[in-house]
Motif scaffolding. Structure first.
Motif, mmCIF file in Angstrom:
data_model
loop_
_atom_site.group_PDB
_atom_site.id
_atom_site.type_symbol
_atom_site.label_atom_id
_atom_site.label_comp_id
_atom_site.label_asym_id
_atom_site.label_seq_id
_atom_site.Cartn_x
_atom_site.Cartn_y
_atom_site.Cartn_z
ATOM 1 N N UNK A 322 31.206 35.263 30.417
ATOM 2 C CA UNK A 322 31.102 36.488 31.213
ATOM 3 C C UNK A 322 31.449 36.226 32.680
ATOM 4 N N UNK A 323 30.990 35.108 33.215
ATOM 5 C CA UNK A 323 31.271 34.792 34.628
ATOM 6 C C UNK A 323 32.760 34.579 34.851
ATOM 7 N N UNK A 324 33.449 33.953 33.874
ATOM 8 C CA UNK A 324 34.896 33.784 33.991
ATOM 9 C C UNK A 324 35.618 35.125 33.951
ATOM 10 N N UNK A 325 35.201 36.004 33.043
ATOM 11 C CA UNK A 325 35.836 37.316 32.922
ATOM 12 C C UNK A 325 35.598 38.148 34.181
ATOM 13 N N UNK A 326 34.395 38.084 34.718
ATOM 14 C CA UNK A 326 34.086 38.816 35.941
ATOM 15 C C UNK A 326 34.902 38.277 37.113
ATOM 16 N N UNK A 327 35.012 36.968 37.210
ATOM 17 C CA UNK A 327 35.784 36.348 38.281
ATOM 18 C C UNK A 327 37.266 36.709 38.158
ATOM 19 N N UNK A 328 37.791 36.691 36.935
ATOM 20 C CA UNK A 328 39.192 37.049 36.710
ATOM 21 C C UNK A 328 39.460 38.491 37.133
ATOM 22 N N UNK A 329 38.521 39.378 36.828
ATOM 23 C CA UNK A 329 38.657 40.781 37.222
ATOM 24 C C UNK A 329 38.691 40.916 38.741
ATOM 25 N N UNK A 330 37.801 40.214 39.420
ATOM 26 C CA UNK A 330 37.734 40.289 40.883
ATOM 27 C C UNK A 330 38.962 39.684 41.552
ATOM 28 N N UNK A 331 39.535 38.626 40.924
ATOM 29 C CA UNK A 331 40.698 37.944 41.507
ATOM 30 C C UNK A 331 42.019 38.561 41.044
#
Length: 570
Positions: A322-331
């Motif tokens: 989830x943290x990777x997916x959230x980070x990818x969305x933000x970046x």
């Protein structure tokens, strides 16, 4: 400056392909028959290595030669596989953008299994702390088998992660996050990062969850008939209530609780279990996967009992993903979740789709991968497309032929379950084209309804016939390159004569770049170089095309010539 270095691996390895040729390391770990050049300069990748930043080129010589006194057979006709080290990502990507190519990065982390000398250590990541009793009704494909504990068996072209502990998974998460940052800084909203879910948690949990998913399908078939995924039955909750009423179970409190948590829409049941709650909330897996048994009249578990520690491990794995997916969305970077062995894949796909539901609300950020050498690839992709439609989220998929063919066949034969793979290369190609055609058809249907870019597909293939098929189908169905819903991908250093013309013709084209510290990139590159031996004809053709282009430039007075392009990939 350029210097020659040795490839040092963490263990003795033998790389083989279907033609029986091999590159072998000696007991000290030095690869025989491979010459490696490291070029570039700048600051080092400080967290992992003191080697200079730059690019690694793994070149294998064209003729027989001796290394460590051993004669090495002819290899890949001078093919080159390239990786990126440290801070050099941006420079390479800017060069690609000049010729209309974007990039897809993968992190080939160090093989942690090298630290596990005993087979029991390797097997431990697949065994439950609560035990793994084989009960009547369980599915052999999802059983742990000591002979296949080392998942690299008969696998040379795919990265394998082995579970050591939770701390190792956290370190893997850190490297994936660093890769996302590098991709974001170099690609400005067009980049993609590939990850493997087995690097982020204990594989045993994926194995058990996969069996739950398949047993749920069996349960649904027993209750209402038919087969396949739950949502393909188009069964309304009222129909299930009638079944439970006939079994005199409808008024039981656990059955009512089960019915209350079913996910459904006007077309019928989508999920028997609250997957959104499993992903977003701290629900206990052991208590969630229980179904009313019509024969016994009681609730039964579909999941082997998990210990509290294993429940925590599952929550940790979901948190990392989830943290990777959230980070990818933000970046503004997309994530492609790689496909793995069939005994992990149902769980990987289920978790990936839930991440799509959560993060693919405005565009396709999370992509799932479908291996078309599997007999059920078309059916699985179609089912997932249907779920995306019914739950109204953007769908992303990467289509590949697959990387685990020999292992899947050997494991199926050893454990006594049907071979999940297609019988021939031609059958795999047919499945690939059928799946791609269905995706293109749905893309055009959505476009006609004014819902553009709800589906995004990467055609990841080095096969010229498949690339031509995709282009011709796009024209036939009415999908234009500027629609930016279809992209193409090849490995860096392979089939440039496919990638670059695609980009210059306006299609979205990507190069797949291994990224990381030198001691971790090189073993990966050695596998990729060996894999290249299966495409010798392509390399010969590429050499002919290069010679032809040199002749054209000399004839036309264009010795210095740089193709130009200016577009934004999908």
């Amino acid at each position: 400056s350029k210097k020659t270095i040795q490839i040092i691996l963490t263990e003795e390895c033998i790389f083989e392909n279907q033609f029986g040729t091999s590159v072998t390391t000696n007991p000290h770990g030095t690869v025989r028959g491979a010459s490696v050049s490291l070029s570039g300069g700048g600051n080092g990748f400080k967290r992992h290595t003191q080697q200079p930043a730059g690019e690694v080129y793994l070149n294998v010589a064209m003729r027989k030669h001796k290394c460590d006194g051993v004669e090495v057979p002819p290899s890949t006709l001078g093919c080159s596989i390239t990786g990126i080290i440290g801070e050099n990502m941006g420079g390479r990507i800017h060069k690609f953008h000049d010729v209309t190519i974007s990039k897809l990065a993968q992190v080939p982390l160090i093989d942690t299994c090298a630290q596990c000398q005993e087979s029991d250590d390797v097997l431990g990541g697949l065994m439950s702390g609560a035990g793994f009793p084989v009960k009547r009704g369980t599915i052999p494909q999802y059983h742990v088998n000591r002979s296949f504990a080392d998942r690299r068996y008969k696998v040379q072209s795919a990265r394998t992660y082995f579970y050591l502990n939770e701390a190792q998974c956290e370190r893997n998460l850190d490297v994936f996050q660093e890769c996302l940052e590098k991709v974001s800084g170099a690609t400005y909203g067009t980049g993609i990062c590939a990850i493997k879910m087995t690097a982020l948690g204990r594989p045993q949990l994926l194995l058990q969850l996969s069996e739950v998913i398949m047993r749920t399908r069996q349960y649904m078939a027993e209750v209402v008939g038919g087969g396949g995924n739950v949502l393909t039955h188009h069964v309304l909750p009222e129909e299930l209530e009638k079944k439970f009423e006939q079994a005199h179970m409808l008024k039981d409190a656990p059955v009512q609780k089960f019915l209350d948590k079913i996910t459904y829409d006007k077309e019928g049941v989508i999920h028997l279990f609250p997957w959104s709650g499993i992903i977003d909330e701290n629900q206990q897996l052991s208590e969630t996967f229980r179904v009313p048994d019509l024969k016994s009249g009681r609730m039964v578990r579909l999941l082997t009992q998990l210990t509290p520690k294993e429940e925590e491990m599952f929550r940790n794995m979901i948190r990392r993903i989830d943290s990777l997916c959230k980070m990818a969305t933000n970046l503004d970077v997309r994530i492609m979740v790689d496909a793995e062995q069939t005994y992990f894949q149902p769980a990987i796909t289920r978790i990936t789709l839930e991440m799509m539901r959560k993060y693919n609300q405005n565009k396709a950020v999370i992509f799932n991968t479908y291996q078309c050498y599997l007999k059920n690839a078309y059916k699985e992709a179609t089912t997932d497309l249907e779920q995306a439609k019914r739950q109204n989220f953007f769908f992303g998929a990467k289509l590949v032929r697959g990387a685990y063919l020999e292992q899947e066949r050997a494991r199926a034969a050893a454990l006594g379950y049907p071979d999940p793979t297609n019988n021939s290369f031609e059958s795999t190609t047919e499945t690939y084209h059928q799946t791609l055609t269905e995706c293109l058809r749905r893309i055009q249907d959505l476009k006609d309804k004014g819902e553009e870019k709800k589906i995004a597909i990467m055609v990841a293939s080095h096969n010229e016939h498949t690339v031509r098929f995709a282009i011709e189908k796009m024209k036939e169905i009415g999908i234009l390159p500027q629609d930016k819903v279809i992209c193409f991908g090849q490995l860096l250093g392979m089939c440039d004569y496919i990638t670059f013309p695609l980009g210059q013709a306006g299609y979205s084209a990507y190069k797949y770049i291994p990224y990381g510290p030198i001691n971790e990139v090189l073993p990966y590159l050695s596998r990729r170089a060996h894999e290249n031996k299966g495409i010798l004809k392509k390399i010969k053709k590429e050499k002919r095309l290069l010679l032809s282009e040199i002749g054209r430039r000399i004839t036309n007075g264009q010795i210095i010539y740089t193709p130009k392009g200016n577009y934004t990939p999908v």
